[in-house]
Design an enzyme around this catalytic site. Structure first.
Site, short mmCIF file in Angstrom:
data_model
loop_
_atom_site.label_atom_id
_atom_site.label_comp_id
_atom_site.label_asym_id
_atom_site.label_seq_id
_atom_site.Cartn_x
_atom_site.Cartn_y
_atom_site.Cartn_z
N GLY A 15 1.00 -1.11 0.17
CA GLY A 15 0.10 -0.11 0.20
C GLY A 15 0.76 1.41 0.03
N GLY A 18 2.19 1.49 3.54
CA GLY A 18 3.46 0.55 3.86
C GLY A 18 4.66 0.62 2.84
NE ARG A 37 -4.70 -9.11 -0.55
CZ ARG A 37 -4.75 -7.96 -0.87
NH1 ARG A 37 -4.39 -7.08 0.04
NH2 ARG A 37 -4.82 -7.38 -2.30
CB SER A 84 -7.18 -2.09 7.32
OG SER A 84 -8.62 -2.23 7.74
CE1 TYR A 154 -10.83 1.76 5.35
CE2 TYR A 154 -11.71 3.97 5.44
CZ TYR A 154 -10.82 3.16 5.48
OH TYR A 154 -9.32 3.57 5.79
CE LYS A 158 -8.83 1.96 9.46
NZ LYS A 158 -7.69 1.06 8.93
#
Length: 326
Positions: A15, A18, A37, A84, A154, A158
């Site tokens: 991401g 990330g 993943r 997430s 979403y 969170k």
């Protein structure tokens, strides 16, 4: 150069946050174990960090399964948990987003506890703090979004994930926990992979978003989000705390478009309310009704010495990186 044998595990390594996290940790001399993943994503992670050499290891594990997490955590001192689910469209049920976010966070914390990890820094969101309207619209780390409000899956995910994280460390012990709650994350890209926020700037640049609702939101630079994670990882004062990450006063879509040299049409609040009857994308803007939130970053500045970039610089740097990538 001094070699740092400390291993930091980073989830969500493909991401926007990330990728910058992996890059910053490597540049600061840490060893990084990046979690993806699918093993096929290793090339994308390594492509962003060509300087890494043997200090970068890529392993595969999923939020929805226990397989791979014990091995991933072996020898790790710190964990940055970014991963997430982010739905590309409207999910069939809220649980499609909420359950993997909540249970995945608990799974990561449990594996970290079992492996003797010292501290986990969790990337939550401003969505878990300030999506419940309050008089005056001032928000700090003491605020929580009410998941029973009319909110997207979403946003609820969170809240659920962060609540579950605090409950886990309270009831089961284990690693220290620090939580970062960023607002909208912008800033330069490391490659052509777009995030939801950087995709918004791209839409202004290429003219695919000529009309916007009157809506205000917080902005923070991805580089500053990573810097705040680094501070929260090692500062004794960060343990057991959450920190809002915002670069400055809230900005509107219209103001953002002007910063990147594009002019768009801003809908009136009445037009937004009318449009929200048939367009789910406008419902959040209709609910907010043009309110301007006041989001505090005082705690991160005071406790951790954090100094974020101005919002205007973040947006223009985002646009510049998009143009450079073509």
């Amino acid at each position: 150069m001094t070699t740092n044998d400390t291993i930091v595990l980073v989830t969500g390594a493909t991401g926007h946050v990330g990728g910058h996290a992996v890059d910053r940790l490597l540049r600061d001399g840490f060893r990084v174990r990046a979690v993806v993943r699918d093993p096929g994503q290793e090339a994308a992670v390594r492509g962003r960090a060509p300087h890494a050499g043997q200090r970068l290891e890529v392993v595969a594990a999923e939020l929805v399964a226990d397989d791979g997490w014990d091995k991933a955590m072996s020898g790790v001192r710190y964990v940055w948990h970014h991963a997430s689910p982010f739905p590309g469209g409207q999910p069939r049920t809220n649980d499609e987003v909420i359950v993997p976010a909540r249970d995945g966070t608990v799974r990561v914390l449990a594996a970290a506890r079992d492996a003797g990890v010292e501290r986990v820094v969790l990337t939550s969101s401003y969505a878990a703090v300030g999506y419940t309207l309050k008089p005056g619209g001032h928000y700090d780390e003491s605020d929580w979004t009410d998941p029973d409000d009319d909110l997207s899956a979403y946003v609820r995910s969170k809240v659920a994930a962060e609540r579950a994280a605090w409950t886990f460390v309270r009831d089961h012990g284990g690693p220290e926990l620090a939580v970062i709650n960023p607002t909208g994350i912008f800033g330069p890209l490391l490659d052509a992979r777009l995030s939801a926020s950087t995709g918004l700037v791209k839409a202004f640049l290429d003219g695919t978003m000529p009309v916007v609702p009157r809506m205000y939101f917080g902005v923070v630079d991805v580089r500053d989000v990573v810097d705040l994670h680094l501070r929260a990882m090692t500062d004794p004062g960060a343990a057991g705390q959450r920190f809002l990450a915002v670069g400055g006063p809230a900005i509107s879509f219209h103001e953002m478009s002007r910063l990147v040299g594009r002019e768009v049409v801003e809908l009136t609040d009445e037009q937004v309310r009318e449009g929200a009857r048939t367009d789910p994308a406008l419902r959040e803007a209709a609910r907010l009704g043009g309110r301007i939130p006041v989001i505090s970053n005082d705690k991160a500045r005071r406790v951790l010495g954090w100094q974020p970039r101005p919002v205007e610089r973040t947006i223009t740097d985002t646009a510049a990186s998009l143009l450079a990538l073509g």
